[in-house]
Design a protein around this motif. Structure first.
Motif, PDB file in Angstrom:
ATOM      1  N   GLY D 396     -25.416 -45.515  41.881  1.00 10.60           N
ATOM      2  CA  GLY D 396     -24.082 -46.373  41.457  1.00 10.60           C
ATOM      3  C   GLY D 396     -23.408 -46.411  42.428  1.00 10.60           C
ATOM      4  O   GLY D 396     -23.238 -45.850  43.558  1.00 10.60           O
ATOM      5  N   ASP D 397     -22.893 -47.685  42.762  1.00  8.56           N
ATOM      6  CA  ASP D 397     -21.950 -47.875  43.797  1.00  8.56           C
ATOM      7  C   ASP D 397     -20.674 -47.516  43.435  1.00  8.56           C
ATOM      8  O   ASP D 397     -19.725 -47.999  42.775  1.00  8.56           O
ATOM      9  CB  ASP D 397     -21.839 -49.493  44.120  1.00  8.56           C
ATOM     10  CG  ASP D 397     -20.925 -50.016  45.097  1.00  8.56           C
ATOM     11  OD1 ASP D 397     -20.271 -49.129  45.715  1.00  8.56           O
ATOM     12  OD2 ASP D 397     -21.076 -51.252  45.500  1.00  8.56           O
ATOM     13  N   VAL D 398     -20.064 -46.403  44.054  1.00 10.21           N
ATOM     14  CA  VAL D 398     -18.688 -46.119  43.630  1.00 10.21           C
ATOM     15  C   VAL D 398     -17.926 -46.079  45.139  1.00 10.21           C
ATOM     16  O   VAL D 398     -17.005 -45.336  45.491  1.00 10.21           O
ATOM     17  CB  VAL D 398     -18.866 -44.352  43.432  1.00 10.21           C
ATOM     18  CG1 VAL D 398     -19.275 -44.549  41.953  1.00 10.21           C
ATOM     19  CG2 VAL D 398     -19.420 -43.688  44.249  1.00 10.21           C
ATOM     20  N   GLY D 399     -18.275 -47.229  45.807  1.00  8.81           N
ATOM     21  CA  GLY D 399     -17.441 -47.530  46.964  1.00  8.81           C
ATOM     22  C   GLY D 399     -15.972 -47.716  46.761  1.00  8.81           C
ATOM     23  O   GLY D 399     -15.231 -48.040  47.686  1.00  8.81           O
ATOM     24  N   THR D 400     -15.818 -48.144  45.376  1.00  6.18           N
ATOM     25  CA  THR D 400     -14.476 -48.486  44.974  1.00  6.18           C
ATOM     26  C   THR D 400     -13.358 -47.493  44.935  1.00  6.18           C
ATOM     27  O   THR D 400     -12.239 -47.874  44.870  1.00  6.18           O
ATOM     28  CB  THR D 400     -14.407 -49.374  43.726  1.00  6.18           C
ATOM     29  OG1 THR D 400     -15.166 -48.271  42.806  1.00  6.18           O
ATOM     30  CG2 THR D 400     -15.427 -50.512  43.889  1.00  6.18           C
ATOM     31  N   LEU D 401     -13.680 -46.283  44.764  1.00  2.82           N
ATOM     32  CA  LEU D 401     -12.997 -45.086  44.715  1.00  2.82           C
ATOM     33  C   LEU D 401     -11.968 -44.943  45.858  1.00  2.82           C
ATOM     34  O   LEU D 401     -12.042 -45.343  46.818  1.00  2.82           O
ATOM     35  CB  LEU D 401     -14.022 -43.883  44.858  1.00  2.82           C
ATOM     36  CG  LEU D 401     -14.564 -43.323  43.780  1.00  2.82           C
ATOM     37  CD1 LEU D 401     -15.441 -42.076  43.972  1.00  2.82           C
ATOM     38  CD2 LEU D 401     -13.702 -43.089  42.337  1.00  2.82           C
ATOM     39  N   GLY D 402     -10.777 -44.617  45.360  1.00  4.59           N
ATOM     40  CA  GLY D 402      -9.456 -44.713  46.512  1.00  4.59           C
ATOM     41  C   GLY D 402      -9.959 -43.554  47.104  1.00  4.59           C
ATOM     42  O   GLY D 402     -10.199 -42.243  46.579  1.00  4.59           O
ATOM     43  N   LYS D 403      -9.879 -43.444  48.642  1.00  5.12           N
ATOM     44  CA  LYS D 403     -10.307 -42.186  49.407  1.00  5.12           C
ATOM     45  C   LYS D 403      -9.117 -41.995  50.501  1.00  5.12           C
ATOM     46  O   LYS D 403      -8.627 -42.998  51.043  1.00  5.12           O
ATOM     47  CB  LYS D 403     -11.554 -42.560  49.870  1.00  5.12           C
ATOM     48  CG  LYS D 403     -12.570 -42.969  49.054  1.00  5.12           C
ATOM     49  CD  LYS D 403     -14.063 -43.400  49.702  1.00  5.12           C
ATOM     50  CE  LYS D 403     -14.147 -44.840  49.899  1.00  5.12           C
ATOM     51  NZ  LYS D 403     -14.164 -45.739  48.878  1.00  5.12           N
ATOM     52  N   PHE D 404      -8.855 -40.679  50.811  1.00 12.61           N
ATOM     53  CA  PHE D 404      -7.734 -40.454  51.703  1.00 12.61           C
ATOM     54  C   PHE D 404      -8.220 -39.254  52.500  1.00 12.61           C
ATOM     55  O   PHE D 404      -8.634 -38.416  51.927  1.00 12.61           O
ATOM     56  CB  PHE D 404      -6.579 -40.068  50.927  1.00 12.61           C
ATOM     57  CG  PHE D 404      -5.808 -41.453  50.287  1.00 12.61           C
ATOM     58  CD1 PHE D 404      -5.116 -42.243  50.704  1.00 12.61           C
ATOM     59  CD2 PHE D 404      -6.317 -41.638  48.724  1.00 12.61           C
ATOM     60  CE1 PHE D 404      -4.567 -43.333  50.391  1.00 12.61           C
ATOM     61  CE2 PHE D 404      -5.834 -42.683  48.268  1.00 12.61           C
ATOM     62  CZ  PHE D 404      -4.986 -43.532  48.902  1.00 12.61           C
ATOM     63  N   ILE D 405      -7.865 -39.304  53.781  1.00 12.25           N
ATOM     64  CA  ILE D 405      -7.840 -37.840  54.508  1.00 12.25           C
ATOM     65  C   ILE D 405      -6.481 -37.544  54.671  1.00 12.25           C
ATOM     66  O   ILE D 405      -5.343 -38.314  55.085  1.00 12.25           O
ATOM     67  CB  ILE D 405      -8.467 -38.235  55.743  1.00 12.25           C
ATOM     68  CG1 ILE D 405      -9.897 -38.699  55.739  1.00 12.25           C
ATOM     69  CG2 ILE D 405      -8.505 -36.942  56.855  1.00 12.25           C
ATOM     70  CD1 ILE D 405     -10.747 -39.308  57.132  1.00 12.25           C
ATOM     71  N   VAL D 406      -6.488 -36.264  54.506  1.00 12.36           N
ATOM     72  CA  VAL D 406      -4.962 -35.694  54.655  1.00 12.36           C
ATOM     73  C   VAL D 406      -5.248 -34.621  55.601  1.00 12.36           C
ATOM     74  O   VAL D 406      -6.008 -33.607  55.596  1.00 12.36           O
ATOM     75  CB  VAL D 406      -4.575 -34.986  53.464  1.00 12.36           C
ATOM     76  CG1 VAL D 406      -3.016 -34.569  53.481  1.00 12.36           C
ATOM     77  CG2 VAL D 406      -4.830 -36.034  52.187  1.00 12.36           C
ATOM     78  N   SER D 407      -3.944 -34.336  56.550  1.00 17.80           N
ATOM     79  CA  SER D 407      -4.096 -33.388  57.579  1.00 17.80           C
ATOM     80  C   SER D 407      -2.823 -32.815  58.064  1.00 17.80           C
ATOM     81  O   SER D 407      -1.979 -33.839  57.801  1.00 17.80           O
ATOM     82  CB  SER D 407      -5.034 -33.845  58.921  1.00 17.80           C
ATOM     83  OG  SER D 407      -4.534 -33.375  60.170  1.00 17.80           O
ATOM     84  N   GLY D 408      -2.761 -31.751  58.678  1.00 19.22           N
ATOM     85  CA  GLY D 408      -1.278 -31.371  59.163  1.00 19.22           C
ATOM     86  C   GLY D 408      -0.935 -29.986  58.719  1.00 19.22           C
ATOM     87  O   GLY D 408      -1.433 -29.578  57.516  1.00 19.22           O
ATOM     88  N   PRO D 409       0.056 -29.303  59.301  1.00 22.41           N
ATOM     89  CA  PRO D 409       0.491 -28.097  58.835  1.00 22.41           C
ATOM     90  C   PRO D 409       0.763 -27.854  57.257  1.00 22.41           C
ATOM     91  O   PRO D 409       0.794 -27.015  56.653  1.00 22.41           O
ATOM     92  CB  PRO D 409       1.581 -27.788  59.841  1.00 22.41           C
ATOM     93  CG  PRO D 409       1.302 -28.483  61.014  1.00 22.41           C
ATOM     94  CD  PRO D 409       0.647 -29.773  60.549  1.00 22.41           C
ATOM     95  N   ASP D 410       1.546 -29.176  56.893  1.00 26.37           N
ATOM     96  CA  ASP D 410       1.954 -29.137  55.553  1.00 26.37           C
ATOM     97  C   ASP D 410       1.017 -29.925  54.453  1.00 26.37           C
ATOM     98  O   ASP D 410       1.481 -30.287  53.417  1.00 26.37           O
ATOM     99  CB  ASP D 410       3.204 -29.903  55.471  1.00 26.37           C
ATOM    100  CG  ASP D 410       4.476 -29.297  56.249  1.00 26.37           C
ATOM    101  OD1 ASP D 410       4.500 -27.933  56.521  1.00 26.37           O
ATOM    102  OD2 ASP D 410       5.476 -29.700  56.498  1.00 26.37           O
ATOM    103  N   ALA D 411      -0.204 -30.069  54.965  1.00 28.81           N
ATOM    104  CA  ALA D 411      -1.117 -30.801  54.115  1.00 28.81           C
ATOM    105  C   ALA D 411      -1.213 -30.088  52.754  1.00 28.81           C
ATOM    106  O   ALA D 411      -1.080 -30.685  51.780  1.00 28.81           O
ATOM    107  CB  ALA D 411      -2.385 -30.871  54.700  1.00 28.81           C
ATOM    108  N   GLU D 412      -1.370 -28.722  52.811  1.00 29.00           N
ATOM    109  CA  GLU D 412      -1.455 -28.075  51.392  1.00 29.00           C
ATOM    110  C   GLU D 412      -0.308 -27.970  50.613  1.00 29.00           C
ATOM    111  O   GLU D 412      -0.291 -28.482  49.326  1.00 29.00           O
ATOM    112  CB  GLU D 412      -1.875 -26.604  51.706  1.00 29.00           C
ATOM    113  CG  GLU D 412      -2.113 -25.851  50.177  1.00 29.00           C
ATOM    114  CD  GLU D 412      -2.394 -24.404  50.636  1.00 29.00           C
ATOM    115  OE1 GLU D 412      -3.447 -24.060  51.176  1.00 29.00           O
ATOM    116  OE2 GLU D 412      -1.689 -23.453  50.106  1.00 29.00           O
ATOM    117  N   ALA D 413       1.048 -27.934  51.275  1.00 26.43           N
ATOM    118  CA  ALA D 413       2.201 -28.289  50.619  1.00 26.43           C
ATOM    119  C   ALA D 413       2.461 -29.432  49.839  1.00 26.43           C
ATOM    120  O   ALA D 413       2.742 -29.701  48.882  1.00 26.43           O
ATOM    121  CB  ALA D 413       3.571 -27.733  51.505  1.00 26.43           C
TER     122      ALA D 413
END
Lengths: 402, 132, 81, 712
Positions: D396-413
């Protein structure tokens, strides 16, 4: 040719007196309908309608006059279906032609998602008496041969839904017939009179302030369009309303031939031909809240583009006039009617893009609430306190194209 | 019509999200064309990798962009016919062109229009239409 | 300037490139936490005058910008104070 | 004259000289385009309009004659016929120009203003008609060569004055001209015959079709034509339209209007044939203000937009009230343009295509706009696609999913604030299905959070079509935190490899790790660098392969080639929707509604009220204390699947709700549904009726409740 039917109607204006049983703020369709129904149904005629400009000069004079009941939730279908039926009766009752024209509404979907939404809405319509039938593309071609079913190749039409009872009426005549009917029974209407404050006594609203002085009232009803939150602020009432511009335009007149009201949810536009032969086009609200009634070129151009995609016969028609009204939008796309938590102060607001079609029923139920103190069944779901009770009326069927 | 020819090409690029200060101070590979998309985001064209300008930076090799190369005359015409904002005199501008989010890089001898690959087919159709 | 929106990063751009975002204001007078919650979720000041609001530059830098606008005229105004 | 030609008017050949406007050529041969009425030759009078090449309401005085044009008079006594078929598409060019200042009007004051500001001039006399001053300011201009959109910082309105047209009996005769019209026609070599110039309001014009005499102040003057020189009124429609924008009005347009004497009788609004008597009648009936009078009499609502009648309505009212009321509200458009012209340069919203779009089309897929993307709805046989997932392996082509990279000291917060789960308990290399709530406690979106081995980095996916909303939401709520966001939705392709033989297929292309459910790793698959995520939306063993956008095609083909003997086929959205429905997985936006709290959705288990102050937390706590009114439930029936949207009724015939998802399950041999059902007296009904079939409420999921198949 000028039909001049308004010659029948006679309007008589009044200077406000010092005290009334009911003061209605806002001389548009809803305000005048409340006054008309108070007078005709409940024999309450010690009533004043205050209008800051001229009657019907606000949103009633700026809307696109479509009357339909094909909404998305049972509470709304019931209410609007009742209103639609009352519209037809009003011509006989007032003895005034409103140019009510039942022409049918053709709603088109161009995607699977659009089809799902249309089927869902049609199902709830059928369940509550708003007749709707599905049309296959070849049947759409019969109902409206002008439609380019491929929409320029980009939006192939998958399904249509036809709402037979869809109609239009001439907005000015609705306003004038209701005003005349109320005035004849003794209701006072004062145009050019703005409310600049509310009078409070012991936590109750007991009157209004105008430039001409104080007017006492047993009940104050806000039937204001565009400034409902401003007036409610004076009563200390917070409303779930944001005011957005809604734009529309008409073309020059052409001989009457184009019958149905045609709408496309996926493309976001609708069109009908008025009794005078103009093609009248509308779309969705402007996204930013604003009281500005300045029209934009963006809307004119994008709406024209969408219209000629669906109906290419309109390519060479000429734009005559563009205008903008103010829509009071609620978070759940449903109106807010009735009590506010402040005694003596009632509201009818949140009419968004669907206020015109609600004029008869909206006035009727509010008049009943004022006269009897009891909230009518049709009105009850639309109470202001529904937000705090987590009983919002998410009506996707009412949003967008109307 | 060669003057208005449109060349479409995939580009190697690296996108970096980092603090504005780190991006301000960073030195990129000499071959890179730097597009500062936002104070905290940069797109480097024509490179395969770049060093992180700060420890928490996101450095992402991004194959999702497409470049259209136009003559200055064609670029000017595209803006006149399809953009409601003026092109920059030189360097990067970004905004809608023919209704599609685009980046423009005005070089002396050619203009680059850079768009997301997912919208490149539509964008190309619209470029051709406006240059016809 | 009206509905051309000045992006501090990209320059002035048509409103069609932007998404409007509201900055809710709950009156301090509402002290009850439940009432505050309902007010924040549903009620609107619907300011008839200068509003502070956020706009997201979707077709450009994709960042939020805070602006002040007169809701009666749609003119941009300087931040108060 | 440098040349000549012919056009036809109602079938009759009319010769013209090069440079003639249509009106000039018509008058030269004695034709009045509308039969009669005062002509102004500058685009204001409605008396010169005709149908030109199939397009009605063309001002013949503004249109240059061209060889072979087909001109027709509008019908007498009725508006033009509405075209029934599309006229050919006529591409209209748009030219966007940018200036500090633009001047509208090329008269003396306009030229002076333009010289002072170094600004260009838009002049209707040169065929450049400003149709409106819009916010920006932007001036939209119609020309015969297309539209000009002028984006400026200031507009100078120098539109001068309009000639007053006469209102009196006989003002609908031919042979009446404003001074400008007479001058222009004469200059073009038109012989107007015996003319008389009047400078005061006429009592009446006399004649049959053409004017033969004019009566002024009781005196009759015989003539062939009358030059009606009875004054002007400021041409300030554009100035009023632009009021509040950055405009300056100069010259005659800026002078105060003084209404002409109020006419006694005659047609005041030629567009709608409103007479002075009708104005008086409406006034007597209470329509006693400019706007009411306009609406009651229709005067001012025709093609000239009040250019003729507006000054006379002012004088009519001033006569009765003693004060001059403002003219009608000035609304665009000031000059007319066709919908084609107005729409020039517009496009429908561009719909993104995944990196596999061309491959789907080549495979014969039916493509549809779904969730804001072009996606394959079905390839050729939805049943075969379904079977491949349940029994073999499918892509299945699921390339349409919204995708994000999150980084940084406060990423978890940051994620802790945005998501209703306890993000701190997601370990590196693990992932979790999560909900995002809005401040009202309603479900905004769902998705996956993956924690990277680094620990302070995450990869987040959201619903197709939800990426931009999610990005706005993330950036808004975490602006004060030390966190970097990157939206990589359009930079990554994604393929879902799903079905019991998925591990076998992946092993053939280089991935033979044992990756437990809800874990993720990075690996080259068919030489393409992939992030591999083990999850399941279909109910079968599934691996999402996120990979560089430009390499989707090679990965897709490698998987199809390697799995040919395993029966691998791609599946479209139709099959996927049925597969996930059997597992009871919701699609946000289809099964959820505006007011869907986790409790209403039966997703309370995804809300961890101990995980801190996430958005919507207080609203969830508050609404959980209220009585529940409706829920999304699973229903089964023996009958055929109803359509999505079908109404559900209680056995007593009360409205119960409606179906959001429905499909016949070949695996379970019955219909399965998700539906919003209302509680009655605090209870959900056990049975409802839908489309005449009984449906039972059952626990979710319908298929493989123990989840053994998804775990593999």
């Amino acid at each position: 040719m000028n039909e001049h039917p308004e010659a029948e109607i006679t309007l008589r204006w009044n200077e406000p007196e010092v005290s009334y049983d009911v003061v209605i703020v806002g001389g548009g369709g809803h305000g005048l309908s409340i006054a008309y129904h108070l007078a005709t149904r409940h024999d309450i005629t010690n009533v004043l309608v205050l209008e800051s400009g001229y009657i019907g000069g606000g949103n009633t004079g700026r809307n696109t006059t479509v009357i339909r009941a094909n909404y998305g939730i049972p509470e709304a279908v019931r209410f609007y279906q009742h209103s639609l039926e009352r519209y037809r009766a009003l011509e006989d009752e007032t003895g005034r032609a409103m140019m009510h024209d039942r022409k049918g509404l053709l709603w088109m979907a161009h995607s699977e998602a659009g089809v799902r939404q249309e089927r869902a809405r049609s199902a709830v319509n059928q369940a509550f008496g708003a007749e709707t039938v599905y049309l296959e593309p070849d049947e759409i071609a019969e109902v409206c041969p002008e439609v380019d079913l491929t929409c320029g190749g980009g939006f192939p039409t998958v399904l249509g839904a036809s709402f037979h009872q869809g109609a239009t009426a001439r907005h000015d005549r609705v306003v004038w017939a209701l005003a005349e009917g109320a005035m004849r029974r003794g209701v006072h209407v004062a145009p050019g009179t703005a409310v600049i404050g509310l009078v409070h006594d012991a936590g109750r609203v007991v009157g209004v302030e105008t430039a001409g002085g104080r007017i006492a009232a047993g009940t104050v009803v806000s039937a204001v369009g565009g400034n409902a939150t401003v007036l409610a602020d004076m009563a200390g009432v917070r409303l779930p309303i944001r005011t957005h511009p809604l734009q529309a335009f008409v073309t020059n007149r052409h001989q009457r031939r184009f019958d149905p009201i045609v709408a496309s949810g996926d493309l976001g536009f609708y069109v009908s031909q008025t009794a005078r032969g103009q093609m009248l086009l509308g779309a969705e609200i402007d996204r930013q809240p604003s009281y500005s009634r300045r029209s934009t070129h963006d809307l004119l151009a994008s709406l024209s583009h969408r219209a000629i995609t669906v109906l290419p016969f309109m390519r060479e028609l000429r734009v005559l006039r563009q205008w903008t009204g103010s829509c009071d939008m609620s978070p759940d796309y449903s109106p807010v009617m009735g009590d506010t938590g402040v005694d003596g102060f009632l509201v009818t607001t949140g009419w968004g893009t669907w206020g015109f079609k609600a004029i008869p029923a909206g006035g009727e139920v509010m008049a009943e609430r004022i006269a009897t103190g009891v909230v009518p069944e049709l009105m009850a779901p639309f109470a202001l306190d529904r937000f705090g009770r987590d009983r919002t009326l998410a009506d996707r069927g009412s949003s967008g194209t109307h | 019509m060669a003057e208005f020819a449109v060349v479409r090409e995939r580009i190697a690029a690296v996108r970096i999200a980092a603090t504005p200060t780190a991006l301000d101070a960073a030195r990129w590979p000499a071959d890179a064309t730097e597009l500062r998309l936002a104070p905290d985001e940069v797109l480097l064209l024509d490179v395969l990798d770049a060093a992180a300008p700060e420890p928490h930076a996101i450095v992402f090799p991004d194959t999702g962009w497409v470049r259209f190369v136009l003559s200055p005359a064609a670029g000017t015409r595209v803006f006149e016919g399809a953009a409601t904002w003026p092109p920059p005199a030189h360097g990067l501008g970004q905004g809608a062109i023919a209704g599609i989010p685009a980046k423009v890089i005005v070089n002396t001898d050619c203009w680059w229009l850079v768009v997301q690959g997912v919208l490149a087919d539509d964008f190309e159709d619209r470029l051709v239409e406006v240059l016809a | 300037m009206s509905l051309r929106i000045r992006c501090p990063h990209c320059g002035p751009r048509s409103v069609e490139e932007w998404v409007h975002g509201e900055i809710p204001v709950v009156p301090d007078a509402i002290a009850d936490p439940d009432a505050r919650d309902v007010d924040r979720g549903y009620m609107h000041t619907n300011e008839h005058g200068v509003v502070r609001e956020a706009w997201f530059h979707l077709s450009g830098c994709r960042r939020w910008v805070t602006l002040w606008r007169d809701s009666r005229t749609d003119e941009w105004v300087e931040p108060p104070g | 004259m440098t040349g000549s030609g012919e056009f036809t008017f109602d079938g009759t050949a009319v010769p013209f000289d090069t440079g003639d406007h249509l009106l000039t050529a018509l008058v030269r041969v004695g034709i009045h385009p509308t039969g009669g009425g005062t002509l102004c030759a500058e685009g204001h009078s409605p008396h010169c309009v005709a149908e030109v090449d199939g397009s009605a309401y063309v001002h013949t005085c503004q249109t240059l004659a061209r060889e072979g044009m087909v001109v027709r008079a509008h019908p007498t006594g009725a508006p033009p016929v509405l075209p029934s078929i599309a006229s050919p598409e006529r591409p209209v060019a748009v030219r966007n120009i940018h200036h500090e200042v633009i001047v509208i009007g090329g008269g003396e004051s306009g030229r002076a203003a333009a010289a002072a500001a170094g600004a260009p001039i838009v002049d209707a006399k040169d065929g450049s008609e400003a149709i409106g001053i819009y916010p920006g300011p932007m001036v939209a201009v119609r020309t015969d060569d297309g539209m000009v959109h002028a984006h400026v910082n200031r507009v100078v309105v120098a539109t001068g004055a309009l000639p007053l047209l006469p209102v009196c009996p006989g003002n609908d005769l031919a042979g009446l001209y404003t001074p400008m019209a007479a001058e222009r026609l004469t200059a073009a070599g038109v012989d107007l015959g015996q003319t008389v110039r009047i400078t005061g309001p006429p009592d009446r014009f006399e004649g049959d079709i053409r004017v033969r005499s004019v009566v002024v102040g009781g005196e009759r003057i015989e003539c062939d034509a009358v030059i009606v020189d009875i004054g002007t009124t400021p041409n300030e429609v554009l100035a009023r339209m632009g009021a509040g924008l950055a405009i300056d009005t100069v010259g005659d347009a800026a002078t105060a209007a003084s209404p002409p004497p109020c006419p006694v009788e005659g047609t005041v609004c030629p567009c709608n044939e409103t007479t002075m008597a009708e104005l008086a009648e409406a006034w007597a009936r209470g329509f006693t203000s400019m706007e009411l009078l306009k609406r009651a009499s229709l005067a001012g609502t025709g093609v000239c937009q009040g250019a003729v009648c507006s000054p006379y309505l002012q004088s009519f009212i001033a006569d009765r009230t003693g004060s001059v009321e403002a003219p009608f509200t000035a609304r665009p458009v000031a000059r007319q343009a066709t919908l084609s012209e107005i729409a020039a340069g517009r496009h429908h919203p561009a719909v993104p295509r995944t990196s596999l779009h061309a491959i789907h089309e080549a495979a014969g897929a039916t493509m549809d706009r779904l969730g804001g993307w072009w996606r394959p709805w079905m390839y050729s046989d939805v049943g075969a696609e379904y079977d491949a997932v349940r029994n073999a392996v499918s892509l299945g082509d699921v390339g349409t999913l919204g995708k994000f990279i999150v980084s940084g000291p406060d990423a978890e917060a940051a994620l802790q604030r945005l998501i209703s789960t306890d993000v701190s308990t997601i370990r590196p290399g693990r992932s979790r299905y999560v909900l995002m709530l809005d401040e009202r406690g309603y479900v905004l979106d769902d998705g996956m959070i993956l924690r990277e081995p680094e620990g302070d980095r995450f990869f987040v996916t959201v619903t197709s079509g939800g990426a931009s909303v999610a990005e706005m939401w993330f950036r808004d709520w975490t602006a004060h935190l030390n966190v970097r966001w990157m939206n990589v939705t359009m930079a990554l392709g994604a393929i879902n490899v799903t079905g019991p033989r998925a591990p076998e297929l992946l092993a053939r292309v280089g991935f033979d790790e044992t990756l437990p459910m809800l874990q993720h790793t990075e690996s080259d698959i068919a030489n393409v660098p992939c992030r591999v995520v083990r999850l399941s939306f279909t109910g079968e063993v599934s691996f999402e392969l996120h990979h560089p956008f430009a390499r989707s095609g090679e990965l897709w083909h490698a998987l199809l080639d390697a799995g040919a003997d395993l029966g691998v086929v791609p599946h479209g959205l139709d099959a996927l929707s049925r597969l996930r429905l059997e597992k009871g997985h919701i699609i946000v936006g289809q099964d959820s509604d505006y007011d869907s709290t986790p409790r209403r959705l039966h997703h309370d288990w995804m809300v961890n009220l101990d995980s801190g102050n996430f958005i919507g937390r207080h609203a969830v706590e508050r609404t959980n204390r209220l009585a529940l009114d409706k829920q999304l439930v699973g229903l089964e029936s023996e009958g055929p699947a109803p359509f999505e949207g079908a109404v559900a009724w209680t056995p007593d015939g009360e409205y119960a709700g409606y179906v959001t998802s429905a499909a016949w399950s070949p695996t379970l041999d019955r219909s399965v549904m998700l539906a919003w059902i209302r509680l009655a007296d605090g209870e959900l009904p056990e049975e409802v009726w839908i489309e005449g079939e009984s449906a039972r409420r059952v626990a979710l999921p319908f298929y493989d409740p123990a989840g053994t198949r998804a775990r593999g």
